[in-house]
Design an enzyme around this catalytic site. Structure first.
Site, short mmCIF file in Angstrom:
data_model
loop_
_atom_site.label_atom_id
_atom_site.label_comp_id
_atom_site.label_asym_id
_atom_site.label_seq_id
_atom_site.Cartn_x
_atom_site.Cartn_y
_atom_site.Cartn_z
NE ARG A 178 -4.33 -1.22 -0.02
CZ ARG A 178 -4.55 -2.19 -0.89
NH1 ARG A 178 -3.59 -2.54 -1.74
NH2 ARG A 178 -5.72 -2.82 -0.91
CG HIS B 233 -2.85 -0.61 -7.26
ND1 HIS B 233 -3.30 0.11 -6.18
CD2 HIS B 233 -2.79 -1.90 -6.84
CE1 HIS B 233 -3.52 -0.70 -5.16
NE2 HIS B 233 -3.22 -1.93 -5.54
#
Length: 297
Positions: free
Chosen positions: A210, A258
């Site tokens: 993250r 991502h």
């Protein structure tokens, strides 16, 4: 069902006896379950008996459930995520070690530079994986046969299968390749900052967990001083990454949107189908520690 690809997930689920699937809000129905990546805004998700998270990260759902007691049961999808991220790491690690960009530059100039094109090898590299959950373990499984060593780090340093050694994060002393797989929690916010990067000695840093776990200014400084030779960043505190962000144009940073681990509809469906009988029988248990903020299995 709320998902970036609800049609694909429904197709992967197929027919399940005694179960009706809908893309409409269903929290008002007795015994309803929700499959989602993020909390929908058109209903109170705390009224569901079970929420199956489409991905591995529970942070969006946990944020939506703050202050709610008891229900719902939370499960998540791991699927092939560890293997996917392992391949991502392997691709960028080998690109760095082989210095393929330099070789392509020589080729563009028709310049035969053998000495300057010599590679380094993964079997000579020490790897550190920050975070020893399901994702970190999957990456370790991929790299262990190839690297000189693979050490896992966490706050507790608890022994975890798949790692050559397990240590507390406070004991981190750098490595040739450092991979962050940490979840987004209160405890991990900006955890990787100046003291952490100060222990590195010019290696490769990858963040596939993250974005919030990295203090971006500290990483930028580490790149400037050479403490980090190259950074591969797949996740950021703000996504999509703003066009003016320094990482886009930094010569020693690779930015990806991502994609290191992309949850496949087939994995969501398979995980849901395995857990469904347990839910119907009242035996399904939480796979997310709501207090700690991360998956426990």
């Amino acid at each position: 069902m709320h998902s970036p690809t609800p049609g694909d997930v429904l197709k992967a689920l197929g027919e399940v006896g005694g179960v009706r699937f809908t893309r409409e809000p269903a929290s008002h129905l007795q015994g309803a379950a929700l499959i989602t990546f993020k909390a929908p805004r058109d209903e109170d998700i705390s009224r569901y008996g079970w929420i199956h998270i489409g991905g591995a990260g529970p942070d969006s759902i946990l944020n939506a459930l703050q202050g709610c007691e008891g229900r719902p049961i939370l499960t998540r999808t791991i699927g092939a995520m560890g293997e996917q991220m392992g391949e991502y790491v392997l691709a960028y690690a080998l690109t760095w070690l082989q210095d393929t960009a330099k070789r392509e530059g020589f080729q563009a100039r028709s310049d035969w530079q053998k000495e300057a094109s010599l590679p380094r090898y993964l079997f000579d590299q020490d790897v550190a994986i920050i975070g020893m959950g399901a994702i970190g373990s999957g990456v370790a499984k991929m790299l262990t046969p190839l690297a000189r060593s693979v050490t896992g780090y966490s706050r507790s340093g608890r022994n975890t299968e798949g790692f050559g050694a397990c240590r507390r994060l406070a004991e981190f002393e750098g490595a040739d390749i450092v991979i962050a797989t940490l979840p987004a929690t209160r405890q991990t916010d900006s955890l990787l900052s100046d003291p952490f990067f100060g222990r590195m000695n010019g290696g490769l840093f990858l963040n596939i967990g993250r974005g919030s776990v990295v203090e971006e200014g500290a990483l930028q400084r580490a790149l400037g001083t050479g403490k980090v030779d190259r950074a591969v960043l797949d996740v950021f505190r703000m996504e999509p990454l703003p066009k003016e962000h320094w990482a886009w144009t930094h010569p020693r940073v690779a930015v990806t949107p991502h994609v290191s681990g992309v949850t496949r509809p087939v994995d969501i469906a398979a995980a849901f189908k395995v857990k469904l009988p347990l839910f119907l029988e009242g035996r399904l248990t939480n796979e997310v520690d709501r207090e700690a903020g991360y998956g426990v299995r």
